[in-house]
Scaffold this motif. Structure first.
Motif, short mmCIF file in Angstrom:
data_model
loop_
_atom_site.label_atom_id
_atom_site.label_comp_id
_atom_site.label_asym_id
_atom_site.label_seq_id
_atom_site.Cartn_x
_atom_site.Cartn_y
_atom_site.Cartn_z
N PRO A 1 3.18 6.20 -6.80
CA PRO A 1 2.17 6.86 -7.43
C PRO A 1 2.30 8.35 -7.75
O PRO A 1 3.16 8.97 -6.67
CB PRO A 1 0.84 6.17 -6.63
CG PRO A 1 1.26 5.83 -5.32
CD PRO A 1 2.72 5.39 -5.29
N PRO A 2 1.68 8.96 -8.44
CA PRO A 2 1.91 10.44 -8.45
C PRO A 2 1.49 10.81 -6.95
O PRO A 2 0.81 10.65 -6.45
CB PRO A 2 0.64 10.98 -9.45
CG PRO A 2 0.50 9.61 -10.16
CD PRO A 2 0.60 8.46 -9.43
N THR B 1 5.04 6.93 1.33
CA THR B 1 5.79 5.60 1.77
C THR B 1 5.04 4.22 1.10
O THR B 1 4.05 4.06 1.22
CB THR B 1 5.96 5.19 3.19
OG1 THR B 1 6.79 6.34 3.84
CG2 THR B 1 6.75 4.05 3.55
N LEU B 2 5.88 3.58 0.54
CA LEU B 2 5.46 2.14 0.08
C LEU B 2 5.38 1.27 1.05
O LEU B 2 6.90 0.93 1.57
CB LEU B 2 6.07 1.55 -1.45
CG LEU B 2 6.03 2.53 -2.55
CD1 LEU B 2 6.85 2.42 -3.59
CD2 LEU B 2 4.31 2.36 -3.13
N VAL C 1 0.72 -1.14 0.06
CA VAL C 1 0.17 -0.02 -0.01
C VAL C 1 0.88 1.30 0.13
O VAL C 1 1.79 1.08 0.39
CB VAL C 1 -1.03 0.13 1.23
CG1 VAL C 1 -1.86 -1.04 1.16
CG2 VAL C 1 -0.27 0.18 2.49
N HIS C 2 0.31 2.19 -0.53
CA HIS C 2 0.93 3.61 -0.39
C HIS C 2 0.46 4.48 0.62
O HIS C 2 -0.84 4.71 0.56
CB HIS C 2 0.91 4.18 -1.91
CG HIS C 2 1.70 5.67 -1.97
ND1 HIS C 2 0.76 6.77 -1.91
CD2 HIS C 2 3.00 5.91 -1.85
CE1 HIS C 2 1.95 7.74 -1.93
NE2 HIS C 2 2.93 7.29 -1.87
N ALA D 1 -0.07 -1.93 -7.36
CA ALA D 1 0.09 -3.23 -8.18
C ALA D 1 1.96 -3.42 -8.10
O ALA D 1 2.11 -4.54 -8.34
CB ALA D 1 -0.40 -3.17 -9.49
N ASP D 2 2.61 -2.44 -8.05
CA ASP D 2 4.00 -2.58 -8.07
C ASP D 2 4.70 -1.86 -6.77
O ASP D 2 4.58 -0.69 -6.77
CB ASP D 2 4.58 -1.82 -9.54
CG ASP D 2 6.00 -2.06 -9.71
OD1 ASP D 2 6.75 -2.42 -8.74
OD2 ASP D 2 6.28 -2.19 -10.78
#
Length: 156
Positions: free
Chosen positions: A131-132, A19-20, A14-15, A125-126
């Motif tokens: 993400p932006p 932070t991922l 999750v973002h 997904a990655d």
């Protein structure tokens, strides 16, 4: 030797707040003892100061570095550094560098932070692509934090 069943969350990313967060071990796998995530934080991003009801939290920096706010002081934590956060101590982190920073985060007991990450974060997904950038959904973040026993504090 019997291998434990893997939680459906293991491997999920999750973002949240730049932070991922990728789940490595969940409460379901550790009989509630702890949760372990890998966090990759974009340059200039991180978490605001907060207090949580977990018994403890710890960071182990793998790559890059973080400025860690802990109990009123900010210190540099770089690759190979370990930071322990006891229960009830205000803390947060920020990546001051020009490249993503990476660390492992362990929470004791497991579960509370997992719930927060899943409710406040957005699935990706990655696990290697941010993400932006966009402002966080503060009502959603604060509601998820409250349910997980996390109190967000004013920025230091």
């Amino acid at each position: 030797m019997n291998m434990p069943l893997q939680s459906s969350q293991v491997g999920k990313t999750v973002h949240l707040l730049g932070t991922l967060v990728t789940f490595k071990a969940t409460a379901a796998e550790t009989q509630g003892a702890f949760s372990l995530v890998e966090a990759i934080t974009a340059p200039g991003q991180g978490t605001p100061p907060h207090i949580q009801r977990d018994d403890a939290e710890a960071f182990y920096v793998l790559e890059g570095g973080y400025d860690v706010f802990l109990d009123g002081k900010t210190s540099a934590a770089r690759a190979g550094d370990f930071v322990y956060i006891p229960r009830g101590v205000a803390h947060g982190f920020h990546n001051p560098g020009p490249v993503p920073a990476r660390m492992l985060i362990i929470n004791l007991p497991g579960g509370l932070h997992e719930t927060f990450f899943l409710e406040a974060g957005d699935g990706v997904a990655d696990a290697s692509i941010f993400p932006p950038a966009s402002p966080p959904d503060m009502p959603r973040l604060l509601a998820a934090a409250a349910r997980a026993g996390i109190e967000m504090l004013p920025s230091a």
